[in-house]
Design an enzyme around this catalytic site. Sequence first.
Site, mmCIF file in Angstrom:
data_model
loop_
_atom_site.group_PDB
_atom_site.id
_atom_site.type_symbol
_atom_site.label_atom_id
_atom_site.label_comp_id
_atom_site.label_asym_id
_atom_site.label_seq_id
_atom_site.Cartn_x
_atom_site.Cartn_y
_atom_site.Cartn_z
ATOM 1 C CG ASP A 71 96.913 18.103 91.790
ATOM 2 O OD1 ASP A 71 97.505 17.246 92.462
ATOM 3 O OD2 ASP A 71 96.767 19.287 92.167
ATOM 4 C CG ASP A 87 95.205 17.937 95.265
ATOM 5 O OD1 ASP A 87 94.662 17.411 94.285
ATOM 6 O OD2 ASP A 87 96.208 18.678 95.172
ATOM 7 C CG HIS A 133 96.718 22.836 93.567
ATOM 8 N ND1 HIS A 133 96.750 21.697 94.342
ATOM 9 C CD2 HIS A 133 96.397 23.853 94.398
ATOM 10 C CE1 HIS A 133 96.473 22.011 95.600
ATOM 11 N NE2 HIS A 133 96.249 23.315 95.663
ATOM 12 C CG HIS A 171 102.574 22.885 90.761
ATOM 13 N ND1 HIS A 171 101.516 23.461 90.097
ATOM 14 C CD2 HIS A 171 102.038 22.296 91.874
ATOM 15 C CE1 HIS A 171 100.393 23.243 90.770
ATOM 16 N NE2 HIS A 171 100.686 22.521 91.842
#
Length: 340
Positions: A196, A283, A198, A162
């Site tokens: 991931d 995740d 996200h 991120h």
Amino acid sequence: MDNIKLKAMVVLDHQQHFPKQEFELGQIFEYSEVPQRLTQIQTALAKIDGLYYFDRTVDQTDFWQVLSSVHTSEYLDAFAHFSELAQQKDIYLYPQVFPRRLLNRNVSEHLGYYSLDNYAPIGPHTYQIALQAAHTAYACALELEQDPCTPVYALVRPPGHHAGPDYMGGYCYLNNAAIAARHLQKSGRVALLDIDYHHGNGTQEIFWDDPQVLYLSLHGDPDYPNYSGTSDEKGGVSALHANHNIPLPERTAGEQYLAALEQALATIQQFNPTWLVISLGVDTFKDDHVGNFALDLPDYAAIGQKLKQTQLPLLFIQEGGYNIKEVGNLVAELLQNACQ
């Protein structure tokens, strides 16, 4: 040494970065990106036959050249500056995400100017540990370059995908996968696969106009970071179609996820890269409180097998995975099947 099937390097001092709280919708929660994530992974990795932990020093001049090609010098200076302030006060600094930054103050004084959100506070040791994670990812890229036949795993925290050229956020400060990929592209084209839960908004932005790096992301839609990761984001003018997003709905389970992964891997094969870097987040697990997919343990074995079948040199960079009980088993299951 002939039986080595997976090389790994770990950030040894990562426990020194440990924020206690995060804020969301006006509420206070326990911080999810905790040191136990890495200790659980290390424990589970012990079951992998042929795992070899290595260490190597890196040329600091070369490292900083790569780091400075990923993140702006202003951002790196600001990160160091706020870390020094945190050391002086022995606190964690949380950014004001919407600061009145231009009212009678220098913009560089505002942590929020360099922050995507308030999930990445800066503490007394955050800068040093983030640098160690970046060093580790870079060293792993060097190791893979030296021995392309053996997969390499960077066991790092804080995560990185991120973090953009000039901002932190989502538990991320320096983009470890982008740093590794930026070095590897000196010796060939790079595919960077982000699995991931996200979307890796920072990684996408860093390589948006770079036709030598193919970025592909499988992620939850809609979900954090909320403003990026749509399927029509194809790359900049200089790198059109070098960016591929595959957003997937809530509760996506193994069959649907693996079909999307095959689609991504087919795109990678068409790109014909020299190197494959994987932003490894688990995740996506069915009981991860930070994600909303429904993958189970056997699905991670299948993911690892599919990555092995690419027959590409593999570099894994650890990203998310916040179910403390299972995070180690999930990572170990994937890596074991990718390298056996």
